[in-house]
Design an enzyme around this catalytic site. Structure first.
Site, PDB file in Angstrom:
ATOM      1  N   LYS A 160       0.817  -1.225   0.000  1.00  9.32           N
ATOM      2  CA  LYS A 160       0.000   0.000   0.000  1.00  9.32           C
ATOM      3  C   LYS A 160       0.843   1.265   0.000  1.00  9.32           C
ATOM      4  CE  LYS A 160      -2.196  -1.039   3.813  1.00  9.32           C
ATOM      5  NZ  LYS A 160      -1.612  -2.366   4.075  1.00  9.32           N
ATOM      6  N   ASN A 184      -3.169   6.534   5.728  1.00 10.35           N
ATOM      7  CA  ASN A 184      -2.499   5.601   6.640  1.00 10.35           C
ATOM      8  C   ASN A 184      -0.982   5.618   6.461  1.00 10.35           C
ATOM      9  OD1 ASN A 184      -2.952   3.418   8.651  1.00 10.35           O
ATOM     10  ND2 ASN A 184      -2.014   2.121   7.090  1.00 10.35           N
ATOM     11  N   HIS A 187      -3.710  -9.472  10.476  1.00 11.19           N
ATOM     12  CA  HIS A 187      -4.598  -8.841  11.457  1.00 11.19           C
ATOM     13  C   HIS A 187      -5.643  -9.813  12.018  1.00 11.19           C
ATOM     14  CE1 HIS A 187      -2.770  -5.014  10.694  1.00 11.19           C
ATOM     15  NE2 HIS A 187      -3.128  -5.008   9.425  1.00 11.19           N
TER      16      HIS A 187
END
Length: 470
Positions: free
Chosen positions: A142, A165, A210
């Protein structure tokens, strides 16, 4: 997720994370003056949201579960630290929650029970920024792709905001004019969107990560898929066709799909693919090639990153020459397969950003063997067994550290020689002792850093200091 087929179900199943109806949210956003607004979590994005809300005249209630959370520099507010007390919600008409706050937080649960809108900084910002949004999500890559897109658009002469982010919260762009806003968005941020509407949305890949927050890949993938839910036929959805879980979303999307991948492209439709040292593309009415002769980032995953970034830049209107020039000038970001030094014929690589198994697999594919791998940290609930094959083929020694070292050893036993060390300093010392000229020592943890460090960046900086001190 691949079994969902249409991709529509993936979006529909995430209704339980939608915090409040859009009409209620819009009413809350019309006028913040004098409204009592709570910000939950006082990290980078929470502080930025608080500053913005203060300027808009909101009466702030600021909370953080850390009893020692720093409060210097915050705007005037009622401040509560420690475990959340629902009594703090009295009179609150909007809750702005930071990405790291658990979904079962007492404040979040009680706010939703009372019908108080619960949104994140990303959603808040999207209501006040001007310019087309380019949003990038995925398990890995990302930050690299977000930066690549930003550089390509700047090369094209555009005034561009780059953040999310990645570092600078999107709310910092409110009130300023941009030709485009390029933002990295995480699954945590996407959980609390309502009207967030990117002109271009990019989904890079989906692998285990996650699982300390999600029940598995299915739920994690649904959070990622929310990036597309407010797009319409005038927008672009850029999908990795080599990732079956990602590309399964395509049939259910309203936006124009642009696929990227290293394999044979589809005969029709929007696509970008490598061909004869360049990237060939069909995007909307545009056809052409982007020169890759100057592109220097190693690995198949970085070729995929370049394709995704190029497709996004093309969708916003950047010319191919500007994109090619930006790719030629691009260098790896810090802590992402970053060269540290060569010492007595041994190369040291910092890949501290590799906090999941998929990222480590990509890094091992990009680095010339033999490799001495330093891995471990805080376990995130994923499966380490996909590492067995690349370890067997490319790694001569795996040095496992941190809280997850015993869990990793059980999963990897028999695939490679394993050494156990308590921390990073001991691991670097051992690697330097056993490495031979021609070896590569790489920190690529497959775990988060929070057992021993503040974040992956601090872990990477410590690694580099240890290596430079050899």
């Amino acid at each position: 997720m691949a079994g969902d087929g249409s991709g529509g179900e993936v979006l529909d199943h995430f209704d339980h994370l939608r915090p409040v109806c859009v009409e209620h949210l819009e009413a809350s956003m019309n006028d913040l003056e004098g409204k009592r607004v709570m910000v939950v979590g006082l990290g980078v994005s929470g502080r930025a949201a608080a500053r913005f809300l203060a300027v808009r005249g909101a009466q702030l209630v600021l909370t953080d579960r850390r009893p020692d959370a720093p409060t210097a520099g915050l705007p005037a507010a009622e401040i509560h630290l420690g475990e959340g007390d629902p009594a703090w919600l009295a009179g609150v008409s909007l809750l702005v929650v930071s990405p790291g706050v658990p979904r079962d937080s007492a404040l979040v649960v009680e706010a939703r029970r009372r019908g108080v809108p619960v949104i994140g900084e990303l959603e808040l910002a999207s209501r006040f920024v001007a310019g087309p949004l380019v949003a990038i999500t995925g398990t890995n890559g990302k930050s690299t792709v977000t930066t690549m897109v930003g550089e390509a658009l700047k090369r094209a002469g555009m005034n561009v905001f780059v953040g999310g982010n990645l570092g600078v919260p999107l709310i910092e762009a409110a009130g300023r004019e941009f030709d485009a806003l390029v933002v990295e968005v995480s699954s945590f941020q996407l959980e609390t969107i309502e009207t967030f509407h990117p002109r271009v949305a990019v989904h890079l890949n989906l692998t285990d990560d996650h699982f300390e927050r999600y029940s598995g890949l299915e739920e994690y993938g649904r959070a990622k898929a929310r990036i597309f839910e407010n797009q319409d036929p005038g927008d672009f959805a850029i999908l990795n066709r080599d990732d079956r879980n990602v590309f399964a979303l395509a049939p259910g999307l309203r936006a124009q799909v642009v696929s990227f991948g290293c394999g044979v492209p589809p005969p029709i439709g929007n696509a970008i693919w490598p061909e004869d040292g360049s990237l060939a593309f069909r995007v909307g009415e545009r056809r052409g090639r982007i020169d890759l002769s100057g592109f220097r980032l190693p690995g198949r995953h970085n070729l995929a990153n370049a394709m995704a970034a190029s497709a996004a830049a093309l969708a916003i209107g950047a010319p191919p020459d500007a994109i090619g020039a930006a790719l030629a000038e691009f260098r790896p970001l810090a802590h992402r397969i970053e060269f540290v030094r060569e010492w007595h014929g041994v190369v040291f690589i910092d890949d501290s950003k590799a906090t999941n198994v998929g990222a480590v697999v990509e890094a091992l594919e990009a680095i010339k063997p033999p490799v001495i791998l330093i891995a471990g940290g805080m376990d995130k609930g994923g499966d380490y067994t996909p590492l067995r094959k690349p370890l067997r083929e490319r790694v001569k020694l795996a040095i496992l550290i941190g809280a997850a070292r015993d869990t990793m050893r059980r999963a990897l036993d028999g695939a490679v020689e394993i050494a156990i060390e308590p921390g990073l300093a001991e691991a670097v010392r051992l690697a330097a002792q056993v490495a031979c000229p021609g070896d590569t020592v790489m920190l690529s943890p497959a775990c988060s850093s929070f057992d021993q460090f503040r974040n992956y960046a601090e872990r990477g900086e410590v690694f580099k200091e240890l290596v430079r001190a050899l």
